[in-house]
Write an enzyme that holds these catalytic residues in place. Structure first.
Site, PDB file in Angstrom:
ATOM      1  N   ASP A  79       0.849  -1.203   0.000  1.00  0.00           N
ATOM      2  CA  ASP A  79       0.000   0.000   0.000  1.00  0.00           C
ATOM      3  C   ASP A  79       0.877   1.243   0.000  1.00  0.00           C
ATOM      4  OD1 ASP A  79      -2.042  -1.768   2.302  1.00  0.00           O
ATOM      5  OD2 ASP A  79      -2.479  -1.357   0.185  1.00  0.00           O
ATOM      6  N   ASP A  85       1.121   8.073   7.864  1.00  0.00           N
ATOM      7  CA  ASP A  85       1.323   6.648   8.185  1.00  0.00           C
ATOM      8  C   ASP A  85       2.671   6.493   8.885  1.00  0.00           C
ATOM      9  OD1 ASP A  85      -0.111   5.401   5.088  1.00  0.00           O
ATOM     10  OD2 ASP A  85      -0.895   5.182   7.130  1.00  0.00           O
ATOM     11  N   GLU A 108       1.777  -2.733  10.467  1.00  0.00           N
ATOM     12  CA  GLU A 108       1.437  -2.825   9.050  1.00  0.00           C
ATOM     13  C   GLU A 108       2.508  -2.153   8.203  1.00  0.00           C
ATOM     14  OE1 GLU A 108      -2.025  -1.516   5.847  1.00  0.00           O
ATOM     15  OE2 GLU A 108      -1.975  -0.591   7.803  1.00  0.00           O
ATOM     16  N   GLU A 109       3.171  -1.153   8.768  1.00  0.00           N
ATOM     17  CA  GLU A 109       4.143  -0.362   8.009  1.00  0.00           C
ATOM     18  C   GLU A 109       5.549  -0.969   7.992  1.00  0.00           C
ATOM     19  OE1 GLU A 109       0.971   1.793   7.113  1.00  0.00           O
ATOM     20  OE2 GLU A 109       2.947   1.867   6.163  1.00  0.00           O
ATOM     21  N   ASP A 129      -1.954  -1.419  13.425  1.00  0.00           N
ATOM     22  CA  ASP A 129      -2.096  -0.695  12.168  1.00  0.00           C
ATOM     23  C   ASP A 129      -2.090   0.771  12.576  1.00  0.00           C
ATOM     24  OD1 ASP A 129      -4.645  -0.500   9.501  1.00  0.00           O
ATOM     25  OD2 ASP A 129      -2.817   0.658   9.909  1.00  0.00           O
ATOM     26  N   LEU A 131      -2.329   3.698  11.148  1.00  0.00           N
ATOM     27  CA  LEU A 131      -3.333   4.628  10.633  1.00  0.00           C
ATOM     28  C   LEU A 131      -4.199   3.932   9.595  1.00  0.00           C
ATOM     29  CD1 LEU A 131      -3.720   7.358  11.771  1.00  0.00           C
ATOM     30  CD2 LEU A 131      -2.399   8.343   9.892  1.00  0.00           C
ATOM     31  N   ASP A 132      -5.257   3.322  10.105  1.00  0.00           N
ATOM     32  CA  ASP A 132      -6.184   2.606   9.228  1.00  0.00           C
ATOM     33  C   ASP A 132      -7.008   3.603   8.424  1.00  0.00           C
ATOM     34  OD1 ASP A 132      -9.393   1.276   9.525  1.00  0.00           O
ATOM     35  OD2 ASP A 132      -7.833   0.374   8.273  1.00  0.00           O
ATOM     36  N   GLU A 286      -5.685  -5.857  11.912  1.00  0.00           N
ATOM     37  CA  GLU A 286      -6.947  -5.188  11.552  1.00  0.00           C
ATOM     38  C   GLU A 286      -8.133  -6.085  11.974  1.00  0.00           C
ATOM     39  OE1 GLU A 286      -5.967  -2.306   7.733  1.00  0.00           O
ATOM     40  OE2 GLU A 286      -6.246  -4.448   7.308  1.00  0.00           O
TER      41      GLU A 286
HETATM   42  P1  FBP Z   1      -5.271   0.616   5.465  1.00  0.00           P
HETATM   43  O1  FBP Z   1      -5.586   2.015   5.108  1.00  0.00           O
HETATM   44  O2  FBP Z   1      -4.785   0.424   6.825  1.00  0.00           O
HETATM   45  O3  FBP Z   1      -4.430  -0.091   4.465  1.00  0.00           O
HETATM   46  O4  FBP Z   1      -6.719  -0.136   5.550  1.00  0.00           O
HETATM   47  C1  FBP Z   1      -7.357  -0.678   4.626  1.00  0.00           C
HETATM   48  C2  FBP Z   1      -8.684   0.033   4.355  1.00  0.00           C
HETATM   49  O5  FBP Z   1      -8.503   1.389   4.110  1.00  0.00           O
HETATM   50  C3  FBP Z   1      -9.751  -0.175   5.442  1.00  0.00           C
HETATM   51  O6  FBP Z   1      -9.737   0.785   6.432  1.00  0.00           O
HETATM   52  C4  FBP Z   1     -11.050  -0.080   4.624  1.00  0.00           C
HETATM   53  O7  FBP Z   1     -12.110  -0.806   5.203  1.00  0.00           O
HETATM   54  C5  FBP Z   1     -10.632  -0.675   3.286  1.00  0.00           C
HETATM   55  O8  FBP Z   1      -9.218  -0.601   3.206  1.00  0.00           O
HETATM   56  C6  FBP Z   1     -11.223   0.080   2.146  1.00  0.00           C
HETATM   57  O9  FBP Z   1     -10.890  -0.633   0.985  1.00  0.00           O
HETATM   58  P2  FBP Z   1     -11.583  -0.298  -0.407  1.00  0.00           P
HETATM   59  O10 FBP Z   1     -11.107   1.057  -0.790  1.00  0.00           O
HETATM   60  O11 FBP Z   1     -11.102  -1.406  -1.306  1.00  0.00           O
HETATM   61  O12 FBP Z   1     -13.057  -0.361  -0.206  1.00  0.00           O
END
Ligand code: FBP
Length: 339
Positions: A79, A85, A108-109, A129, A131-132, A286
């Protein structure tokens, strides 16, 4: 005529006058549940609350201090990394890194776990994680920090294997939501408590004890743009739910979507897709912590038709499909997956 006013000093800050239990005082009180408690766990939690306040502050001033946007690198799972982040990750690494009792840190990072101290008595592993939902930051959408705490398995060889414990082994889990208010939601396996950061006091104040998720609510949360890629069972569920007068809510930050469901009910899904055949979300930092919170609040959490907290992890950054929320709503999804 009595000169004494009914309420001599009207409270200038109602929240403050009625309830002064902070997260720290609450955990110290909880510690009495564990006769052999050494205070190490409380010490680790204080690192999380300190980090949360620092990160909340950075997010609020992000556009002014120009810490928005990507930095041009990708993380362990490919990502794009946002500046925040990295800032959030460094903050948590530094705060948790100097806490006695933390044996292993995983983020995660970071590709690899950080091995700190393994000789200590009964240490912990902390996975997070930082910064989700960080891809939503530029749009000022709520983001969050998610964490999972495990006992370090001193027999594990190599040491990193100590992290690969199923979700049921978590001793604590929680998240911080940086939204309209900054909330800290925590479980230590005895229900779920919600704390709110008091901006002028600078402390997380206990706002709700033993939070219970509504058993049912006509609301589902999924990125339907990927619908055609979902396995047939999920598509059957969506056909059914579209005939049941449900509303759809999807913020795109898992912490924010699950927090809404914790408070208002409903179900959150991230099914397998062609791009992510085993799901997008990461199991260890997560899905597992959010699943512990949801189940401790009376909800349910599954990876396909398997109870999510019983999934045996194979790798630190492994992904999983996710179904979690109100028990009756999760049952509706499972019914269609099993058809
Ligand atoms: P990270 O930002 O920590 O990588 O998290 C993944 C995430 O952003 C979740 O928070 C969210 O539910 C999902 O991905 C959204 O994914 P998409 O854009 O495919 O719907």
């Amino acid at each position: 005529m009595s000169t004494v006013a009914k309420d001599p000093v009207p409270p200038t800050d109602p929240g403050l006058s009625e309830n002064l239990a902070t997260l720290e005082s609450h955990i110290l009180a909880e510690e009495s549940r564990y006769p052999g408690a050494t205070g190490t766990f409380t010490w680790i939690l204080s690192a999380l609350t300190l980090s949360a306040k620092i990160i909340a502050n950075k997010i609020r001033r992000a556009r002014i201090e120009d810490v928005l946007g990507a930095i041009g690198t990708v993380n362990a799972t490919g990502d794009e990394q946002q500046k925040l982040d990295v800032i959030a990750n460094e903050t948590l690494m530094r705060a948790l890194g100097n806490r006695a009792g933390v044996a292993v840190l995983a983020s995660e990072e970071n590709d690899q776990p950080i091995i700190l101290r393994t000789k200590e008595d009964r240490p912990y592993c902390v996975l997070f994680d930082p910064l989700d939902g960080s891809s939503n930051l530029d749009a000022c959408v709520s983001v969050g920090t998610i964490f999972s705490i495990l006992r370090h398995d001193t027999e594990a060889d190599p040491i990193e294997k100590s992290l690969l414990q199923p979700g049921v082994k978590q001793v604590a889990a929680g998240y911080i939501l940086y939204g309209s208010s900054c909330v800290f939601v925590l479980t230590t396996g005895h229900g779920v408590n919600l704390f709110v950061l008091h901006p002028s006091v600078g402390a997380f104040i206990l706002a709700q004890e033993n939070l219970r998720i509504p058993k049912a609510a006509p609301s589902y949360s999924v990125n339907e743009a990927y619908r055609a890629q979902f396995p047939a069972g999920y598509q059957k569920y969506l056909d059914w739910v579209h005939t049941q007068g449900y509303s759809s809510r999807y913020i795109g930050t898992m912490v924010a979507d699950i927090h809404r469901i914790l408070v208002q009910g409903g179900v959150f899904l991230y099914p397998p897709t062609k791009k992510n055949p085993s799901g997008k979300l990461r199991l260890m930092y997560e899905a597992n912590p959010m699943a512990m919170i949801v189940e401790q609040a009376g909800g349910k959490a599954y990876a396909g038709t398997e109870p999510l907290l019983e999934v045996q992890p194979e790798a630190l950054h492994q992904r999983t499909s996710v179904i979690m929320g109100s028990s009756a709503e999760v049952d509706h999804v499972l019914r269609h997956l099993k058809k």
